[in-house]
Design a protein around this motif. Sequence first.
Motif, short mmCIF file in Angstrom:
data_model
loop_
_atom_site.label_atom_id
_atom_site.label_comp_id
_atom_site.label_asym_id
_atom_site.label_seq_id
_atom_site.Cartn_x
_atom_site.Cartn_y
_atom_site.Cartn_z
N GLY A 1 -31.65 45.05 58.32
CA GLY A 1 -31.35 43.62 58.28
C GLY A 1 -30.07 43.31 57.52
N ASP A 2 -29.81 42.03 57.36
CA ASP A 2 -28.57 41.61 56.71
C ASP A 2 -28.80 40.33 55.91
OD1 ASP A 2 -25.67 41.60 56.24
OD2 ASP A 2 -25.65 43.01 57.92
N ILE A 3 -27.68 39.76 55.40
CA ILE A 3 -27.77 38.62 54.48
C ILE A 3 -27.64 37.30 55.24
CG2 ILE A 3 -26.71 37.53 52.46
CD1 ILE A 3 -27.69 40.23 51.67
N GLY A 4 -28.63 36.44 55.07
CA GLY A 4 -28.62 35.13 55.72
C GLY A 4 -30.02 34.59 55.79
N CYS A 5 -30.21 33.43 56.46
CA CYS A 5 -31.57 32.87 56.59
C CYS A 5 -32.51 33.91 57.16
CB CYS A 5 -31.63 31.71 57.58
SG CYS A 5 -30.44 30.43 57.39
N TYR A 6 -31.98 34.69 58.09
CA TYR A 6 -32.82 35.63 58.85
C TYR A 6 -33.33 36.78 57.99
CZ TYR A 6 -28.14 37.55 59.01
OH TYR A 6 -26.90 37.99 58.64
N THR A 7 -32.91 36.84 56.72
CA THR A 7 -33.56 37.79 55.80
C THR A 7 -35.04 37.44 55.72
OG1 THR A 7 -31.49 37.84 54.56
CG2 THR A 7 -33.39 38.83 53.50
N LEU A 8 -35.36 36.15 55.97
CA LEU A 8 -36.75 35.70 55.95
C LEU A 8 -37.57 36.32 57.08
CD1 LEU A 8 -36.19 31.91 55.13
CD2 LEU A 8 -36.94 33.69 53.57
N GLY A 9 -36.92 36.99 58.01
CA GLY A 9 -37.63 37.74 59.05
C GLY A 9 -38.45 38.87 58.44
N ALA A 10 -38.24 39.13 57.14
CA ALA A 10 -39.02 40.15 56.44
C ALA A 10 -40.42 39.64 56.07
CB ALA A 10 -38.29 40.59 55.18
N LEU A 11 -40.58 38.31 56.11
CA LEU A 11 -41.85 37.70 55.66
C LEU A 11 -42.82 37.54 56.83
CD1 LEU A 11 -40.32 34.91 53.37
CD2 LEU A 11 -41.19 37.15 52.68
N PRO A 12 -44.12 37.31 56.53
CA PRO A 12 -45.07 37.05 57.61
C PRO A 12 -44.67 35.79 58.37
CG PRO A 12 -46.21 37.30 55.48
CD PRO A 12 -44.76 37.26 55.19
N PRO A 13 -44.95 35.66 59.64
CA PRO A 13 -45.72 36.62 60.43
C PRO A 13 -44.85 37.70 61.06
CG PRO A 13 -45.22 34.71 61.77
CD PRO A 13 -44.56 34.49 60.42
N MET A 14 -43.51 37.62 60.90
CA MET A 14 -42.65 38.57 61.62
C MET A 14 -42.70 39.95 60.96
SD MET A 14 -41.36 35.31 61.50
CE MET A 14 -40.02 35.26 60.37
N GLN A 15 -42.55 39.97 59.63
CA GLN A 15 -42.52 41.23 58.87
C GLN A 15 -41.71 42.29 59.59
OE1 GLN A 15 -46.82 40.85 58.55
NE2 GLN A 15 -46.62 41.52 56.42
N ALA A 16 -40.52 41.87 60.03
CA ALA A 16 -39.78 42.73 60.94
C ALA A 16 -38.46 43.22 60.34
CB ALA A 16 -39.52 41.97 62.24
N VAL A 17 -38.33 43.27 59.03
CA VAL A 17 -37.09 43.76 58.44
C VAL A 17 -37.41 44.91 57.48
CG1 VAL A 17 -35.07 43.19 57.04
CG2 VAL A 17 -35.94 41.53 58.70
#
Lengths: 590, 199
Positions: free
Chosen positions: A366-382
Amino acid sequence: MKEIMLGNEAVARGAYEAGVKFVSSYPGTPSTEITETIAKYDEIACEWAPNEKVGAEAAIGASIRGARAMTCMKHVGMNVCADPLFTVSYSGVNGGLVFCVADDPGMHSSQNEQDSRNYARAAKVPMLEPSDSMECKKFTKYAFELSEKYDTPVIVRLHTRVSHSRSIVHLGDPTPITVKEYTKDPKKYVMMPANAIGKHVVVEDRTRKIINDCDDDLNVGMHKIEYRDTKLGIITAGAAYQYVRDAVPNASVLKLGMVWPLPKRTIKEFASRVDRLVIVEELDPFLETEIKAMGIKCEGKELFTLLGEYTARLIRKRLTDKPIPKSAFDVTELPLPPGRPPVLCAGCPHKGLFLALHRLGVNVMGDIGCYTLGALPPMQAVDAVICMGASVGMAHGVDKATDGEDSKNTVGVIGDSTFLHSGITNLMNAVYNQSKMTLIILDNSITGMTGHQQNPSTGYNIRLEAAPQVSLEMLCQSVGVLPEAIRVIDPVDTYEAQKVIKEELERDAVSVIIARRPCALIPTGRAVKGINVEVDYEKCMKCGACARIMCPALIMGKDKTPVIDTETCNNCGLCVNICKFDALKKGGEA
Amino acid sequence: MGNLEASIVLAGVGGQGTLIAGKLLGILALKLGLDVKVSEVHGMSQRGGSVITYVKIGEEVHSPIIEDGTADYILAFEQVESVRWASLLKDGGVMIINNQQIESLPVLMGQVEYPKNIAESMRKAASKETKIVDLDAFDIAMEIGTSKVVNIVMLGALSNYLGVDENIWKEAIEEAFAAKPKTIPGNIKAFEKGREAGA
């Protein structure tokens, strides 16, 4: 004239009053508002640069040509522009040159809490540290004078509590913008060994001269000595000064304005006049180490932590035996408040993409930005986040570590602004070194996390005037990504996204998937008001699939059917695409 | 001019207008000829996050941060936020709670329950000298026509306790919304209604 200003706004005001001609920065919390405020002064040339190194180098060019120039960044941005900083320290300036850096102790919105003062020492550049908005204005304005007087760049160091606190600022009149003459002077500006060897001598002399001048006249370093009770003496600077004043109002204080280089005689004199000397500074024992090296006995980090922000309460606890103030409530009697974890916004286009990655079960750099939140549920994808641009390099590294094997189940994920910041060189490297990696660029047409700044791919400049627009497709193609390996998808169409990612993972070459849809919070990404997703309750099978995407606009009703929050629903249709029973329908469609 | 000294916490949920309320209190202090610091945290506290703003007013203000047991007033823009920041209130302080409930994602997902009867629990857990005021700021705002004025309704409630002349408040409101003059009458009305409800 008095005005209430954010520390960041006051820095901008100080630069304006100093007659700054040019400001070039990359946004980063907590520094962003400085450059945004500069943009409101029409007479200043002002721009968003794609990264901090570019911003700094543009400012250096303006300074050499004779204009006062500034570049602003968050602490980690200083890592990016460290290269020009260290050498412009040697060449010196023509027009005043200021680097403004905002540290983030406590990591309110950062990936580390590095201490920028180390840069001032390492680059041998003077650094000023204001403690409130008035000082932000005063110190910034003064930094330009200092820069020209000593022929050096000057760093102004802020941190979150100074940048993002409002306090009273007395406004002054602006100095008219002037651009000095430029005379060719290769010995000064061409930093090749023969010249740089001589310049290093100049730099060391300069530091000695600044120390000496500061000791002769405290105003040169904006230092302040406040003698009160001399049983306890404190050396401090910046926001920590404010905490000290609240915690131990009777202590004597040496408040440093310039935190590098340090006024040796002044410090020795202060130390000799107090019974006990304590250094109060957040983060690294920077002043403490230097003061101890002067042979002065003092206390510092044995009392105070290396971690996070300080408070007056912490200082009071360590230095006094005053009782802790009593609270109004017996908090053990209160219910536990449910948390409010940060979430991707309703209608965020990134969400569908991350759900696709989650379903695929791939590894995600992953990288730096809002999409760092892709690490959190329900995606848990980072899987990993390090710094701006690192996603691309890490995905390439995974490829090389496994002789290409893991490129079948690994992707890099990066935003449009971050990609242009420092992802592009990594992509060039991956192509050049024959990686098989897959990169996904989340193109939301804006720099999102920092509060919606324009970048070279959005088509607008900092003043929202139309600007030339980088085509991400053509850019990727130009570094050698095969045209057929560049795919553009709509991330809200999450199952189609999944299909395309799967195909590209299989490709034996670098692939780039551009997931394109504007941020839900900018005009081009916002739905028409009053048009929302609609629920057909007769078709709903109460399976709960739509609720599992955790969209803030889709609430689970008591009977397990979804309720759409019409205030927040952006009509993106992600839930519609998830529903297998056709029970959800996008608003405004037949 | 004034001799007001106050530490005020504005606690709410992103999008409720706590930042503007903080700015307005800053303007008020300036009008009184006092020193003031307003501390905000930007960044991760985007829509839906818990947001806190500290306002300190006095002759000379140093730290912008308000610590446990030192707030004179807490304006909780949402029920659960009153609980979250309760420890900041000093013994004998005033807590003004907007009875609005904004359920966070874990609540909506059924992972945790939203606490019941918060104002009542707060009164039970409070010391005798502490005052708790609750009002329906959201309903009042909607009667005026927009949820956007909830923040000014809350300031109206607070104005009962600060001892600052009502007209100075209104001047501060006019100044704060000078860039959007159309919104001034609604905000003045919100202030008056809040003052009534929070008395």
